[in-house]
Design a protein around this motif. Structure first.
Motif, PDB file in Angstrom:
ATOM      1  N   TRP A  19      10.424 -40.484   8.178  1.00  0.00           N
ATOM      2  CA  TRP A  19      10.720 -40.445   6.749  1.00  0.00           C
ATOM      3  C   TRP A  19      10.152 -39.149   6.184  1.00  0.00           C
ATOM      4  O   TRP A  19       8.989 -38.821   6.413  1.00  0.00           O
ATOM      5  N   LEU A  20      10.980 -38.427   5.444  1.00  0.00           N
ATOM      6  CA  LEU A  20      10.503 -37.260   4.697  1.00  0.00           C
ATOM      7  C   LEU A  20      10.504 -37.609   3.212  1.00  0.00           C
ATOM      8  O   LEU A  20      11.497 -38.112   2.681  1.00  0.00           O
ATOM      9  N   ILE A  21       9.394 -37.368   2.554  1.00  0.00           N
ATOM     10  CA  ILE A  21       9.286 -37.566   1.107  1.00  0.00           C
ATOM     11  C   ILE A  21       9.218 -36.183   0.477  1.00  0.00           C
ATOM     12  O   ILE A  21       8.329 -35.392   0.789  1.00  0.00           O
ATOM     13  N   TRP A  22      10.170 -35.876  -0.397  1.00  0.00           N
ATOM     14  CA  TRP A  22      10.328 -34.511  -0.874  1.00  0.00           C
ATOM     15  C   TRP A  22      10.732 -34.501  -2.345  1.00  0.00           C
ATOM     16  O   TRP A  22      10.816 -35.551  -2.978  1.00  0.00           O
ATOM     17  N   GLN A  23      10.948 -33.317  -2.871  1.00  0.00           N
ATOM     18  CA  GLN A  23      11.270 -33.186  -4.292  1.00  0.00           C
ATOM     19  C   GLN A  23      12.581 -32.434  -4.491  1.00  0.00           C
ATOM     20  O   GLN A  23      12.866 -31.452  -3.804  1.00  0.00           O
ATOM     21  N   PHE A  24      13.395 -32.928  -5.431  1.00  0.00           N
ATOM     22  CA  PHE A  24      14.592 -32.199  -5.849  1.00  0.00           C
ATOM     23  C   PHE A  24      14.125 -31.010  -6.686  1.00  0.00           C
ATOM     24  O   PHE A  24      14.094 -31.063  -7.922  1.00  0.00           O
ATOM     25  N   SER A  25      13.751 -29.945  -6.026  1.00  0.00           N
ATOM     26  CA  SER A  25      13.074 -28.837  -6.697  1.00  0.00           C
ATOM     27  C   SER A  25      13.967 -28.147  -7.723  1.00  0.00           C
ATOM     28  O   SER A  25      13.476 -27.669  -8.748  1.00  0.00           O
ATOM     29  N   GLN A  26      15.268 -28.066  -7.472  1.00  0.00           N
ATOM     30  CA  GLN A  26      16.142 -27.413  -8.448  1.00  0.00           C
ATOM     31  C   GLN A  26      16.268 -28.244  -9.718  1.00  0.00           C
ATOM     32  O   GLN A  26      16.447 -27.702 -10.803  1.00  0.00           O
ATOM     33  N   ASN A  66      10.430 -38.595 -11.485  1.00  0.00           N
ATOM     34  CA  ASN A  66       9.613 -37.685 -10.694  1.00  0.00           C
ATOM     35  C   ASN A  66      10.422 -36.849  -9.713  1.00  0.00           C
ATOM     36  O   ASN A  66       9.847 -36.105  -8.922  1.00  0.00           O
ATOM     37  N   ALA A  67      11.747 -36.974  -9.745  1.00  0.00           N
ATOM     38  CA  ALA A  67      12.650 -36.160  -8.915  1.00  0.00           C
ATOM     39  C   ALA A  67      12.253 -36.162  -7.443  1.00  0.00           C
ATOM     40  O   ALA A  67      12.316 -35.136  -6.761  1.00  0.00           O
ATOM     41  N   LEU A  68      11.834 -37.332  -6.945  1.00  0.00           N
ATOM     42  CA  LEU A  68      11.443 -37.443  -5.542  1.00  0.00           C
ATOM     43  C   LEU A  68      12.600 -37.957  -4.704  1.00  0.00           C
ATOM     44  O   LEU A  68      13.356 -38.837  -5.121  1.00  0.00           O
ATOM     45  N   GLY A  69      12.749 -37.398  -3.505  1.00  0.00           N
ATOM     46  CA  GLY A  69      13.771 -37.824  -2.566  1.00  0.00           C
ATOM     47  C   GLY A  69      13.150 -38.433  -1.327  1.00  0.00           C
ATOM     48  O   GLY A  69      11.983 -38.184  -1.004  1.00  0.00           O
ATOM     49  N   ASP A 123      17.687 -25.669   1.695  1.00  0.00           N
ATOM     50  CA  ASP A 123      16.714 -24.760   2.287  1.00  0.00           C
ATOM     51  C   ASP A 123      15.588 -24.470   1.296  1.00  0.00           C
ATOM     52  O   ASP A 123      15.834 -24.157   0.130  1.00  0.00           O
ATOM     53  N   GLY A 124      14.347 -24.581   1.764  1.00  0.00           N
ATOM     54  CA  GLY A 124      13.190 -24.312   0.914  1.00  0.00           C
ATOM     55  C   GLY A 124      12.654 -25.512   0.172  1.00  0.00           C
ATOM     56  O   GLY A 124      11.642 -25.403  -0.541  1.00  0.00           O
ATOM     57  N   THR A 125      13.287 -26.674   0.307  1.00  0.00           N
ATOM     58  CA  THR A 125      12.834 -27.868  -0.413  1.00  0.00           C
ATOM     59  C   THR A 125      11.394 -28.220  -0.046  1.00  0.00           C
ATOM     60  O   THR A 125      11.048 -28.278   1.137  1.00  0.00           O
TER      61      THR A 125
END
Length: 235
Positions: A60-67, A105-108, A136-138
């Motif tokens: 599982w990857l927990i990440w952010q919708f940075s854009q 929180n724009a988390l994916g 790329d870069g997320t």
């Protein structure tokens, strides 16, 4: 009692073949031929943190919708309803009943297949994963192993999303444009195209779409269930 403030710190960033949002699969795991690297940020470039990870097949990857965050759509500007592309972009659903990037929180959350662990290199330890749906870069905030005994529930109700519609389109490449790509990248791009990258509300057969992938731009049209590749140009 007020909650203590806590700031999340990225532990890594993804290195993927997507430089733009358009074309990224709507869910992780839909295109297994896609490859990406998880590159850790300097404070977390420690191979000891990955000890035992190679024994798992999925992560599982927990990440952010940075854009989304960069555009100012954060917790202060969130909306309780969104318009899911699966419903054609015309029906509003509660944000917590969707996987929309426009959330407080724009988390994916993505489930990816672990292809390999490189413990030592010029950038420290690097993970290679398959099926990632990240730009790329997320920034990545956490990594957890997928546990099939507790994480898999095939009998679960899927709500309005229903079963994932993978490989819905037939891809035609009459000019042999895609042959310019290495075999693995060609298979990945074909998988992306088969999954219909268009927004749900765009169905004009005369429209020419452009999708950036792995340093190239592919142009195509879609008529009914047939996608026709027109051009592949290096960026």
């Amino acid at each position: 009692m007020p909650e203590a403030a806590y700031t999340l710190t990225p532990i890594a960033h993804i290195r993927s073949e997507f430089r733009e949002k358009f074309g990224i699969p709507r869910q992780s795991g839909l295109v297994d031929a896609l490859r990406a690297q998880v590159v850790f940020t300097p404070p977390f470039r420690n191979a000891d943190a990955l000890r035992g990870l190679e024994d798992y097949s999925l992560l599982w990857l927990i990440w952010q919708f940075s854009q989304v965050v960069a555009a100012g759509a954060d917790g202060a500007n969130w909306s309780p309803t969104v318009r899911p592309p699966r419903l054609g972009g015309n029906v509003r659903m509660g944000v917590f009943a969707t996987r929309s990037p426009y959330r407080p929180n724009a988390l994916g959350l993505s489930c990816v297949r672990l292809v390999g662990v490189q413990p030592d290199g010029p950038e420290g330890p690097v993970l290679t994963v398959a099926g990632a749906d990240l730009l790329d870069g997320t920034p990545i905030y956490d990594i957890k192993p997928y546990l099939p005994g507790v994480d898999a529930h095939p009998e679960a109700a899927a709500g309005f999303a229903g079963p994932a519609a993978a490989h819905a389109l037939t891809v035609r490449d009459p000019g042999g444009c895609l042959a310019a790509l290495p075999p693995r990248q060609r298979a990945a791009l074909e998988g992306v195209l088969q999954n219909d990258p268009r927004p749900g509300y765009q169905r004009d057969p005369a429209r020419v779409y452009g999708l950036a992938f792995a340093g190239h731009t592919v142009r195509f049209t879609v008529d009914n269930d047939v996608l026709t590749v027109l051009e592949l140009k290096a960026e």
